[in-house]
Design a protein around this motif. Structure first.
Motif, mmCIF file in Angstrom:
data_model
loop_
_atom_site.group_PDB
_atom_site.id
_atom_site.type_symbol
_atom_site.label_atom_id
_atom_site.label_comp_id
_atom_site.label_asym_id
_atom_site.label_seq_id
_atom_site.Cartn_x
_atom_site.Cartn_y
_atom_site.Cartn_z
ATOM 1 N N TYR A 223 0.814 -1.215 0.000
ATOM 2 C CA TYR A 223 0.000 0.000 0.000
ATOM 3 C C TYR A 223 0.850 1.268 0.000
ATOM 4 C CZ TYR A 223 -3.285 3.595 1.408
ATOM 5 O OH TYR A 223 -4.024 4.737 1.453
ATOM 6 N N ASN A 224 1.943 1.282 0.774
ATOM 7 C CA ASN A 224 2.728 2.508 0.872
ATOM 8 C C ASN A 224 3.312 2.926 -0.473
ATOM 9 O OD1 ASN A 224 4.475 0.140 1.292
ATOM 10 N ND2 ASN A 224 6.117 1.626 1.447
ATOM 11 N N VAL A 225 3.555 1.965 -1.367
ATOM 12 C CA VAL A 225 4.131 2.276 -2.675
ATOM 13 C C VAL A 225 3.116 3.000 -3.561
ATOM 14 C CG1 VAL A 225 5.088 1.279 -4.792
ATOM 15 C CG2 VAL A 225 5.795 0.397 -2.563
ATOM 16 N N VAL A 226 1.853 2.621 -3.470
ATOM 17 C CA VAL A 226 0.829 3.188 -4.359
ATOM 18 C C VAL A 226 0.011 4.296 -3.698
ATOM 19 C CG1 VAL A 226 0.639 1.005 -5.614
ATOM 20 C CG2 VAL A 226 -0.931 1.479 -3.715
ATOM 21 N N ALA A 227 0.190 4.500 -2.412
ATOM 22 C CA ALA A 227 -0.685 5.416 -1.657
ATOM 23 C C ALA A 227 -0.748 6.808 -2.263
ATOM 24 C CB ALA A 227 -0.228 5.486 -0.195
ATOM 25 N N GLY A 228 0.394 7.365 -2.651
ATOM 26 C CA GLY A 228 0.399 8.724 -3.198
ATOM 27 C C GLY A 228 -0.461 8.851 -4.435
ATOM 28 N N ASN A 229 -0.340 7.909 -5.358
ATOM 29 C CA ASN A 229 -1.139 7.950 -6.582
ATOM 30 C C ASN A 229 -2.606 7.618 -6.327
ATOM 31 O OD1 ASN A 229 0.666 8.659 -8.836
ATOM 32 N ND2 ASN A 229 1.777 6.806 -8.249
ATOM 33 N N VAL A 230 -2.872 6.821 -5.289
ATOM 34 C CA VAL A 230 -4.265 6.553 -4.916
ATOM 35 C C VAL A 230 -4.907 7.832 -4.397
ATOM 36 C CG1 VAL A 230 -5.757 5.324 -3.290
ATOM 37 C CG2 VAL A 230 -3.912 4.104 -4.468
ATOM 38 N N GLN A 231 -4.201 8.518 -3.517
ATOM 39 C CA GLN A 231 -4.735 9.758 -2.952
ATOM 40 C C GLN A 231 -4.911 10.832 -4.014
ATOM 41 O OE1 GLN A 231 -1.825 10.416 0.105
ATOM 42 N NE2 GLN A 231 -2.498 8.619 1.268
ATOM 43 N N ALA A 232 -4.085 10.785 -5.061
ATOM 44 C CA ALA A 232 -4.194 11.760 -6.150
ATOM 45 C C ALA A 232 -5.241 11.356 -7.174
ATOM 46 C CB ALA A 232 -2.837 11.920 -6.834
#
Length: 339
Positions: A223-232
């Motif tokens: 999750y930590n790897v994709v979190a930024g793009n998920v939030q965006a």
């Protein structure tokens, strides 16, 4: 009469000598044990090194440094992190294997270096059961299934159905053949009966770009790897491959609700080279477990996308055996051999 008294005296002397000898032998056995207990009680009396098969700044590196600061406060001795990245964890495992057994060196390693690397990398010289001992499971990092933000698939069920309807399968990105994300994706396919077209990239960054660009329709990562793009809004998570709902991820459905048995995550454990004093290992297990559950450590761990799960050495040993069995089954299905 004098002769009888002499015999009695000699017999009494012999018994006394036998008792003295037995006592001496028992003391020889007790003294080393007492000394060992005393030495363990004073441990650590010098800096403690953790061999970490990850680069500085990575999530597990940050976690063990944060925990190490807590242990330094508790022990009054420095905790040193020795980064040995590369080789899917094999370099770090080999470093630990050639290290001392005096209670100054331990490993903070990823599960795949134990459960997968010996079956996928030719020439791995270590055998976990022969060379190492478990101390405690430290934390897990669940994999998630992420699709582009504009993907037509809103649920894992829809994605699985589409994959089954497409003979050549749907493109799924991972960061290399035989890596944990690849095996997690393969496990999902095997458990669901869906056909995935696995696309292997040299690393997670390339897999991410391919998914963001639509060249692949899903990626498997922590999750930590994709979190930024998920939030965006650039990526959307269909499901978590965790075995339980983790704090902070309550909004993510579990893949097991759609595909029973679809459980996969990265995990990190504290291990030692075989030969370290068991009393020292017991103290490390206790102190590490307490540190991992401190509120600020739990909060930091969550920021990193990892979730503390300390336990007993026996629990970790069983965890390793179960993990090996699962991934060896997947490797066999994929016909992946050491190379």
């Amino acid at each position: 009469m004098d002769r009888m008294n002499l015999r009695r005296s000699l017999l009494a002397l012999a018994l006394a000598l036998a008792l003295a000898l037995a006592l001496a032998v028992s003391m020889v056995a007790v003294i080393p044990e007492a000394q060992a207990q005393s030495a363990a009680a004073k441990w650590p009396s010098q800096p403690v090194r953790f061999v970490v098969p990850f680069p500085a700044g990575s999530a597990p590196d940050v976690l063990i440094r944060f925990v190490g600061a807590k242990l330094t406060q508790k022990w009054g001795q420095s905790v040193v992190v020795d980064n040995k990245p590369g080789g899917s964890g094999v370099i770090g495992m080999n470093t630990l294997l050639t290290g001392p057994t005096d209670g100054t060196t331990f490993g903070f390693v990823q599960g795949s270096a134990i459960s997968v690397a010996p079956s996928t990398i030719k020439g791995v010289s270590y055998d976990f059961n022969r060379d190492f001992v478990p101390v405690t499971l430290a934390a897990v990092a669940p994999f998630v299934l992420a699709v582009p933000g504009d993907s037509p698939y809103k649920t894992l069920g829809e994605f699985i159905a589409a994959a089954k309807a497409k003979p050549q399968g749907i493109e799924v990105a991972d960061n290399g053949r035989g890596t944990a994300p690849h095996l997690a994706s393969a496990l999902l396919g095997l458990q669901s009966g869906a056909q995935f077209l696995e696309v292997h990239y040299p690393g997670g960054a390339q897999a991410m770009q391919a998914t963001l660009g639509g060249q692949t329709k899903m990626m498997v990562e922590t999750y930590n790897v994709v979190a930024g793009n998920v939030q965006a809004g650039k990526l959307r998570i269909l499901a978590s491959l965790s075995d339980r709902v983790e704090p902070g991820l309550e909004q993510l459905p579990l893949a097991t609700s759609t595909v029973p048995g679809a459980v996969a995550f990265g995990w990190f454990a504290v291990i030692a080279k075989k030969g370290v004093d068991p009393a020292i290992l017991a103290k490390l297990n206790k102190d590490m477990g307490e540190a991992l559950l401190l509120p600020d450590v739990v909060a930091k761990s969550r920021e990193l996308g990892t979730y503390p799960r300390p336990g007993t050495p026996d629990q970790l040993a069983k965890y390793i055996e179960d993990d090996r069995r699962t991934w060896q089954g997947v490797l066999d299905k994929l016909n992946i051999k050491p190379e």
